[in-house]
Design an enzyme around this catalytic site. Sequence first.
Site, PDB file in Angstrom:
ATOM      1  CG  ASP A  16      -9.675  20.509  11.914  1.00 52.58           C
ATOM      2  OD1 ASP A  16      -9.406  21.698  11.677  1.00 52.58           O
ATOM      3  OD2 ASP A  16     -10.185  19.747  11.073  1.00 52.58           O
ATOM      4  CG  ASP A  18     -14.523  23.250   8.257  1.00 58.74           C
ATOM      5  OD1 ASP A  18     -15.752  23.287   8.308  1.00 58.74           O
ATOM      6  OD2 ASP A  18     -13.805  24.271   8.302  1.00 58.74           O
ATOM      7  CG  ASP A 178      -9.871  16.480   9.017  1.00 66.80           C
ATOM      8  OD1 ASP A 178      -9.487  17.512   9.607  1.00 66.80           O
ATOM      9  OD2 ASP A 178     -10.315  16.491   7.854  1.00 66.80           O
TER      10      ASP A 178
END
Length: 239
Positions: A16, A18, A178
């Site tokens: 991922d 961001d 995240d």
Amino acid sequence: MWMTDRDLEGWTIAFDLDGTLVDSAPDLIGTLNRLLVEEGLPPVPMASASALIGSGARALLVHGFEAAGASVERAQSEALFERFLVDYAGHIADSSQPFEGVAETLERLKDRGAVLVVATNKRSDLSELLLEKLDLARHFAAIVGPDRVSARKPSGAHLKEAVSLAGGDPARAVMVGDAAPDAEAARDAAMPCILVTFGFTPVPVETLGADVLLDAFEDVEEAIDGLLSDFYVSRALKF
């Protein structure tokens, strides 16, 4: 001459963007606050909006307008969304930085033969622009936003297609993220999932069912080694 053991050849690591590779909160919320002020509304504090970053620009705009008691319908305007994207592109790396250990870890994984790919719900052109400005794009075989796949995370199709676009095998891939879309996409794609605890998530990361939770990006390589060791042990037990 010393040579790196290319023991990760045949494996793809999907990341991922961001909240996993890059702390992009300052510039995303900076854009949000500039638009709010232009609309005659008060800016929002960083802490109140950062957890929503993984949900995209539209969610940030709605949060900002709701916090000011303004019309959510106004926040959902296509014209406002386009203004957000234009402003953000102009400020995309003013303050955003890779998390500690990211560049070094990516370099080591590549040296060991792994194929690296970004699988993000951020638009591909913006993802490429950010990673280029931070000198990270060179590490990745592909940078795959939702506009380059048939479905965005939390669909596992995003991960499988991103890995394939990078030249990898989805059956030999690991997801590092995240937030819930990362964990759910990994589960849907039958990929092991590593989640970091320092990213952007509106729900506790401990509840998302990751195979491994990490407090520091420097530990990603060791976590991948552990997951792959389990993979080879379980495969050996079948014979």
